[in-house]
Design a protein around this motif. Structure first.
Motif, PDB file in Angstrom:
ATOM      1  N   PHE A  10     -48.340 -22.821 -41.591  1.00 32.31           N
ATOM      2  CA  PHE A  10     -49.767 -22.983 -41.832  1.00 32.31           C
ATOM      3  C   PHE A  10     -50.230 -21.837 -42.708  1.00 32.31           C
ATOM      4  N   HIS A  12     -53.355 -20.205 -44.485  1.00 34.25           N
ATOM      5  CA  HIS A  12     -54.799 -20.243 -44.291  1.00 34.25           C
ATOM      6  C   HIS A  12     -55.478 -19.283 -45.258  1.00 34.25           C
ATOM      7  N   ARG A  13     -56.258 -19.853 -46.164  1.00 36.59           N
ATOM      8  CA  ARG A  13     -57.050 -19.069 -47.131  1.00 36.59           C
ATOM      9  C   ARG A  13     -56.199 -18.047 -47.868  1.00 36.59           C
ATOM     10  N   GLU A  32     -54.701 -23.672 -48.720  1.00 40.29           N
ATOM     11  CA  GLU A  32     -54.528 -24.136 -47.341  1.00 40.29           C
ATOM     12  C   GLU A  32     -53.394 -25.154 -47.334  1.00 40.29           C
ATOM     13  N   GLY A  67     -55.754 -13.675 -46.545  1.00 38.63           N
ATOM     14  CA  GLY A  67     -55.358 -14.920 -45.896  1.00 38.63           C
ATOM     15  C   GLY A  67     -54.196 -14.670 -44.948  1.00 38.63           C
TER      16      GLY A  67
END
Ligand code: ADP
Ligand code: MG
Length: 230
Positions: A10, A12-13, A32, A67
């Protein structure tokens, strides 16, 4: 709300920029991406758009500027260098455009070595390496050194090496980019069989649309973001 399983990857940002003289290249601007266990994702984007950067960040070879990269739900940004290396070694396999096999060692030894670094005995490593190379059609090439193998054979050894420690995640950066179309097809066939048989989670950068079409998902990088295709 029903609980979902945790994605293997994952992002994320995720942001990444490079300083180029006076200019700042904004390569990733809040990317993302969630990849679920057993999924294969093709990353199809023009040269220079950030595919390798994204794979390096995902595989913990490079830090994002901001991130978070979660592997199996665990944030990785706070890990020490030693813990990152350990996690990468245990969980991630890489295949590159160039094979990077060790020239002094045979195909078999190249696939045995990462397993022995991981702590397997020579016999265990030999047995698994033999099985993998045979599965990839190289049973007759075990004792050949890289220079005594064709480009497609070298790439199949590199694939065997990448999966030798049974990674959770396989990252492939244009793995057939240096091969002629027929050889590329052969290597990809071997790779996709292996992916299917092992249930590996895969992110593979490629320019080859036929290869991309055979993966579970296709994504691209546009304006520093990851966009789902189809
Ligand atoms: P791709 O794999 O899609 O071809 P890359 O991720 O290799 O793209 O590179 C994306 C952009 O970032 C390119 O313009 C490249 O020149 C630049 N870049 C990559 N690594 C560096 C670096 N270490 N320093 C400066 N610029 C870089
Ligand atoms: Mg690249």
């Amino acid at each position: 709300m029903a609980e979902r399983e945790t994605p293997v990857v994952f992002l994320h940002r995720v942001e990444r920029r490079y300083q180029q003289g006076d200019a700042t290249l904004e390569i990733l601007k809040g990317a993302e991406l969630a990849v679920w266990a057993g999924q294969s994702v093709a990353l199809v984007a023009p040269s220079g758009s950030g595919k390798s950067t994204l794979l390096h960040i995902t595989g913990l070879l490079e830090h994002p500027d901001s991130g978070e990269v979660y592997l199996d739900g665990e944030p990785t940004s706070g890990l020490s260098d030693a813990a990152r290396t350990r996690l990468r070694r245990n969980s991630v396999g890489f295949v590159y455009q160039a094979h990077y096999l060790l020239p002094e060692f045979s195909a078999l030894e190249n696939v045995m070595l990462p397993q022995m670094v991981r702590g397997l005995s020579r016999e265990e490593a030999r047995s698994r390496a033999t099985e993998l190379l045979s599965y990839l059609g190289l049973a007759e090439r075990l004792t050949h050194r890289p220079a005594e193998l064709s480009g497609g054979e070298q790439q199949r050894v590199a694939i065997a090496r990448a999966v030798s420690n049974v990674p959770r995640l396989l990252l492939a950066d244009e793995p057939t980019g240096n091969l002629d179309p027929r050889t590329s097809d052969h290597v990809f066939h071997a790779l996709s069989q292996l992916i299917r048989a092992s249930g590996l989670t895969v992110v593979l950068a490629t320019h080859n649309m036929e290869i991309a079409a055979r993966m579970d998902r296709r994504v691209t990088i546009r304006d520093g973001l990851i966009i789902e295709l189809d």
